[in-house]
Scaffold this motif. Structure first.
Motif, PDB file in Angstrom:
ATOM      1  N   GLU A 107       7.619  -3.573   6.820  1.00  0.00           N
ATOM      2  CA  GLU A 107       8.059  -2.934   5.584  1.00  0.00           C
ATOM      3  C   GLU A 107       8.589  -1.537   5.886  1.00  0.00           C
ATOM      4  O   GLU A 107       7.896  -0.709   6.473  1.00  0.00           O
ATOM      5  CB  GLU A 107       6.913  -2.857   4.579  1.00  0.00           C
ATOM      6  CG  GLU A 107       7.354  -2.316   3.218  1.00  0.00           C
ATOM      7  CD  GLU A 107       6.228  -2.319   2.207  1.00  0.00           C
ATOM      8  OE1 GLU A 107       5.918  -1.243   1.656  1.00  0.00           O
ATOM      9  OE2 GLU A 107       5.659  -3.416   1.971  1.00  0.00           O
ATOM     10  N   LEU A 108       9.837  -1.284   5.470  1.00  0.00           N
ATOM     11  CA  LEU A 108      10.422   0.042   5.650  1.00  0.00           C
ATOM     12  C   LEU A 108       9.794   1.038   4.681  1.00  0.00           C
ATOM     13  O   LEU A 108       9.539   2.189   5.019  1.00  0.00           O
ATOM     14  CB  LEU A 108      11.930  -0.003   5.407  1.00  0.00           C
ATOM     15  CG  LEU A 108      12.832  -0.447   6.544  1.00  0.00           C
ATOM     16  CD1 LEU A 108      12.497  -1.825   7.066  1.00  0.00           C
ATOM     17  CD2 LEU A 108      14.284  -0.384   6.111  1.00  0.00           C
ATOM     18  N   GLY A 109       9.590   0.583   3.439  1.00  0.00           N
ATOM     19  CA  GLY A 109       9.024   1.446   2.425  1.00  0.00           C
ATOM     20  C   GLY A 109       9.392   0.970   1.042  1.00  0.00           C
ATOM     21  O   GLY A 109      10.119  -0.016   0.864  1.00  0.00           O
ATOM     22  N   GLU A 110       8.885   1.665   0.054  1.00  0.00           N
ATOM     23  CA  GLU A 110       9.170   1.377  -1.351  1.00  0.00           C
ATOM     24  C   GLU A 110      10.256   2.323  -1.837  1.00  0.00           C
ATOM     25  O   GLU A 110      10.232   3.522  -1.532  1.00  0.00           O
ATOM     26  CB  GLU A 110       7.909   1.549  -2.185  1.00  0.00           C
ATOM     27  CG  GLU A 110       8.077   1.177  -3.648  1.00  0.00           C
ATOM     28  CD  GLU A 110       6.768   1.227  -4.424  1.00  0.00           C
ATOM     29  OE1 GLU A 110       6.824   1.198  -5.667  1.00  0.00           O
ATOM     30  OE2 GLU A 110       5.701   1.312  -3.772  1.00  0.00           O
ATOM     31  N   VAL A 111      11.219   1.788  -2.584  1.00  0.00           N
ATOM     32  CA  VAL A 111      12.318   2.598  -3.100  1.00  0.00           C
ATOM     33  C   VAL A 111      11.855   3.268  -4.387  1.00  0.00           C
ATOM     34  O   VAL A 111      11.532   2.593  -5.379  1.00  0.00           O
ATOM     35  CB  VAL A 111      13.566   1.734  -3.345  1.00  0.00           C
ATOM     36  CG1 VAL A 111      14.711   2.597  -3.882  1.00  0.00           C
ATOM     37  CG2 VAL A 111      13.996   1.028  -2.057  1.00  0.00           C
ATOM     38  N   ALA A 112      11.836   4.569  -4.387  1.00  0.00           N
ATOM     39  CA  ALA A 112      11.368   5.318  -5.552  1.00  0.00           C
ATOM     40  C   ALA A 112      12.318   5.125  -6.731  1.00  0.00           C
ATOM     41  O   ALA A 112      13.536   5.043  -6.568  1.00  0.00           O
ATOM     42  CB  ALA A 112      11.270   6.803  -5.205  1.00  0.00           C
ATOM     43  N   GLY A 113      11.739   5.026  -7.933  1.00  0.00           N
ATOM     44  CA  GLY A 113      12.532   4.967  -9.150  1.00  0.00           C
ATOM     45  C   GLY A 113      12.849   3.584  -9.654  1.00  0.00           C
ATOM     46  O   GLY A 113      13.490   3.438 -10.701  1.00  0.00           O
ATOM     47  N   VAL A 114      12.409   2.540  -8.935  1.00  0.00           N
ATOM     48  CA  VAL A 114      12.668   1.168  -9.383  1.00  0.00           C
ATOM     49  C   VAL A 114      11.722   0.821 -10.530  1.00  0.00           C
ATOM     50  O   VAL A 114      10.513   1.044 -10.441  1.00  0.00           O
ATOM     51  CB  VAL A 114      12.492   0.164  -8.229  1.00  0.00           C
ATOM     52  CG1 VAL A 114      12.682  -1.264  -8.725  1.00  0.00           C
ATOM     53  CG2 VAL A 114      13.466   0.479  -7.098  1.00  0.00           C
ATOM     54  N   ARG A 151      21.489   5.569  -2.191  1.00  0.00           N
ATOM     55  CA  ARG A 151      21.506   5.359  -0.750  1.00  0.00           C
ATOM     56  C   ARG A 151      20.374   6.156  -0.116  1.00  0.00           C
ATOM     57  O   ARG A 151      19.974   7.212  -0.605  1.00  0.00           O
ATOM     58  CB  ARG A 151      22.858   5.710  -0.139  1.00  0.00           C
ATOM     59  CG  ARG A 151      23.308   7.146  -0.250  1.00  0.00           C
ATOM     60  CD  ARG A 151      24.689   7.297   0.371  1.00  0.00           C
ATOM     61  NE  ARG A 151      25.231   8.631   0.179  1.00  0.00           N
ATOM     62  CZ  ARG A 151      26.465   8.997   0.539  1.00  0.00           C
ATOM     63  NH1 ARG A 151      27.279   8.118   1.094  1.00  0.00           N
ATOM     64  NH2 ARG A 151      26.888  10.234   0.336  1.00  0.00           N
ATOM     65  N   MET A 152      19.862   5.609   0.985  1.00  0.00           N
ATOM     66  CA  MET A 152      18.675   6.152   1.638  1.00  0.00           C
ATOM     67  C   MET A 152      18.850   6.144   3.147  1.00  0.00           C
ATOM     68  O   MET A 152      19.429   5.219   3.707  1.00  0.00           O
ATOM     69  CB  MET A 152      17.443   5.306   1.296  1.00  0.00           C
ATOM     70  CG  MET A 152      17.120   5.216  -0.178  1.00  0.00           C
ATOM     71  SD  MET A 152      16.244   3.675  -0.563  1.00  0.00           S
ATOM     72  CE  MET A 152      17.575   2.473  -0.445  1.00  0.00           C
ATOM     73  N   GLY A 165      14.110   7.248   3.554  1.00  0.00           N
ATOM     74  CA  GLY A 165      14.213   8.568   2.961  1.00  0.00           C
ATOM     75  C   GLY A 165      14.281   8.481   1.450  1.00  0.00           C
ATOM     76  O   GLY A 165      14.430   7.406   0.857  1.00  0.00           O
ATOM     77  N   ALA A 166      14.172   9.615   0.790  1.00  0.00           N
ATOM     78  CA  ALA A 166      14.278   9.665  -0.668  1.00  0.00           C
ATOM     79  C   ALA A 166      15.661   9.184  -1.099  1.00  0.00           C
ATOM     80  O   ALA A 166      16.664   9.545  -0.483  1.00  0.00           O
ATOM     81  CB  ALA A 166      14.029  11.073  -1.167  1.00  0.00           C
ATOM     82  N   PRO A 167      15.735   8.351  -2.149  1.00  0.00           N
ATOM     83  CA  PRO A 167      17.042   7.838  -2.577  1.00  0.00           C
ATOM     84  C   PRO A 167      17.902   8.922  -3.207  1.00  0.00           C
ATOM     85  O   PRO A 167      17.436   9.704  -4.034  1.00  0.00           O
ATOM     86  CB  PRO A 167      16.680   6.748  -3.594  1.00  0.00           C
ATOM     87  CG  PRO A 167      15.305   7.079  -4.057  1.00  0.00           C
ATOM     88  CD  PRO A 167      14.628   7.775  -2.932  1.00  0.00           C
ATOM     89  N   ASP A 168      19.156   8.993  -2.776  1.00  0.00           N
ATOM     90  CA  ASP A 168      20.170   9.832  -3.410  1.00  0.00           C
ATOM     91  C   ASP A 168      20.992   8.954  -4.339  1.00  0.00           C
ATOM     92  O   ASP A 168      21.489   7.899  -3.921  1.00  0.00           O
ATOM     93  CB  ASP A 168      21.090  10.462  -2.367  1.00  0.00           C
ATOM     94  CG  ASP A 168      20.474  11.663  -1.696  1.00  0.00           C
ATOM     95  OD1 ASP A 168      20.101  12.618  -2.398  1.00  0.00           O
ATOM     96  OD2 ASP A 168      20.359  11.637  -0.452  1.00  0.00           O
ATOM     97  N   THR A 169      21.146   9.372  -5.565  1.00  0.00           N
ATOM     98  CA  THR A 169      21.919   8.586  -6.523  1.00  0.00           C
ATOM     99  C   THR A 169      23.405   8.767  -6.249  1.00  0.00           C
ATOM    100  O   THR A 169      23.938   9.876  -6.300  1.00  0.00           O
ATOM    101  CB  THR A 169      21.601   9.011  -7.964  1.00  0.00           C
ATOM    102  OG1 THR A 169      20.213   8.786  -8.217  1.00  0.00           O
ATOM    103  CG2 THR A 169      22.434   8.208  -8.958  1.00  0.00           C
ATOM    104  N   VAL A 170      24.065   7.657  -5.944  1.00  0.00           N
ATOM    105  CA  VAL A 170      25.501   7.655  -5.687  1.00  0.00           C
ATOM    106  C   VAL A 170      26.281   7.418  -6.978  1.00  0.00           C
ATOM    107  O   VAL A 170      27.322   8.027  -7.218  1.00  0.00           O
ATOM    108  CB  VAL A 170      25.839   6.561  -4.645  1.00  0.00           C
ATOM    109  CG1 VAL A 170      27.341   6.410  -4.467  1.00  0.00           C
ATOM    110  CG2 VAL A 170      25.177   6.880  -3.313  1.00  0.00           C
TER     111      VAL A 170
END
Length: 386
Positions: A107-114, A151-152, A165-170
């Motif tokens: 597991e790479l990680g959980e995507v924040a904000g989903v 994108r992360m 990494g923390a998601p950047d909103t594109v």
């Protein structure tokens, strides 16, 4: 105009029906030679170049092996350069790396904000066209307020579970709903980002060119409307009900799968500025204002999600239809009646990805709330096709 977007910095840190699903007793064996469905009809389209080859009318599918199993609501699938696979979980909001040889999961990680709800959650994923240099993963997700693309940075050197990494909103502001959130994203041969959206159950949005719902969007990797778009906006095509599959053929022509309502599911050849009819038209029609599909299916036979191009054909995964469809092409026409494979063998099929040559990756989708999970669900399969 209802378009919200935010460009991220150019320099980034780099370090609803329930259907019982069948299940195979095993993999491999003789190739499935498929069958042609009498309820499926190719549609008229533009004539191809006389020089374009025509694939055989009949093909085969062989399930080589199960790569991994026990996945929860897998949705997006993206191969990384070394041949391993990244898979997103719609409901868990995680991205996991699958060792393509052993099936081992990391597991790479959980995507924040989903915010999973109904058909929304963490959906399609795609690698940056400059992934070798920037290690960026793009994802389409449902947030508390909308559907959006983020994108992360993927840092393999960090411990498992902490590699995203923390998601950047594109790009943001895509309407969301309990149903019809679209969700497929893919970088095209032009290095632009294509995004399939749904109309969220609000039919009128599909024909509204000022809405982002019921569209195919074309964006730069930074989330701006791509140069050359037909309406000086992110919108590339419109009149879609729920786009969940995007793929290009070997001539760089875009094809997209689309859920119908009660009558016809569709495979469409996408033209810039094209109007694909929903809700005024479903399937083939006589109105020149709308683009006819390349092929169409009764909804019980398809309910299509992912598509891929290989061996001269588009391969289309069916959810309610619980099968894989092959649509042989000559230009943007179906050169023969579509064939179906694996009917009922693995249940609902979500995503299909070309892996080069005659190889495809295929994911099942029996844990999505509309299937009946069997032991081992959900899984990723390796296929050999002709």
């Amino acid at each position: 105009m209802i378009v919200q977007r935010r460009a991220v910095p150019a320099v980034l840190a780099v370090s609803a029906l329930l259907l019982t699903a069948g299940c195979s007793a095993g993999d491999g064996g003789a190739p499935d030679t498929g069958r042609t469905s009498a309820g499926t009809a190719p549609a008229r389209s533009a004539s191809p170049s006389p020089a374009e080859p025509t694939p055989p009318a009949k093909g085969t599918v062989k399930v080589v092996r199960t790569v991994t199993e026990g996945l929860d609501t897998p949705w997006g699938l993206a191969p990384v350069p070394d041949g391993d696979l990244l898979v997103s979980s719609r409901d868990e909001g995680t991205i996991t790396r699958i060792d393509a040889d052993s099936g081992r999961r990391t597991e790479l990680g959980e995507v924040a904000g989903v915010e999973p709800n109904g058909e929304g959650g963490l959906l399609g994923i795609a690698l940056s066209p400059d992934y070798a240099a920037d290690h960026m993963i793009y994802a389409y997700l449902t947030s508390a307020s909308d559907n959006r693309v983020v994108r992360m940075l993927y840092d393999e050197k960090k411990p498992a579970g902490e590699q995203l990494g923390a998601p950047d909103t594109v790009f943001k502001g895509i309407p969301k709903g309990v149903i019809h959130n679209g969700g497929r994203i893919a970088f095209g041969p032009d290095r632009m980002l294509y995004v399939g959206t749904g109309e969220t159950g609000d039919r009128g949005l599909a024909q509204d060119k000022d809405s982002l719902a019921g569209k195919i969007l074309r964006l730069t990797p930074e989330g701006e409307p791509a140069p050359g778009n037909p309406f000086d906006s992110p919108v590339y095509s419109y009149g879609h009900r729920n786009v969940q599959g995007l793929a290009w053929d070997d001539k760089q022509r875009l094809f997209a799968s689309e859920f119908g309502q009660d009558t016809w599911d569709e495979l469409n050849a996408i033209k810039p500025g094209g109007n694909y009819g929903w809700p005024e038209a479903e399937g083939k029609g006589d109105d020149a204002a709308y683009q006819d599909p390349v092929a169409q299916w009764h909804t019980d036979d398809a309910s299509p999600s992912g598509v891929a191009f290989a061996r001269g054909s588009v391969w289309m995964a069916g959810l309610k239809g619980r099968r894989l469809w092959r649509i042989p092409l000559r230009g943007t026409q179906a050169s023969a009646a579509p064939q179906d494979f694996l009917e009922g063998r693995y249940g609902r099929l979500r995503t299909v990805v070309a892996a080069g040559g005659d190889k495809l990756w295929l994911t099942t989708s029996n844990t999505d709330g509309r299937g009946t999970p069997k032991q081992g669900d959900d899984r990723i399969l390796e296929l050999e096709v002709s």
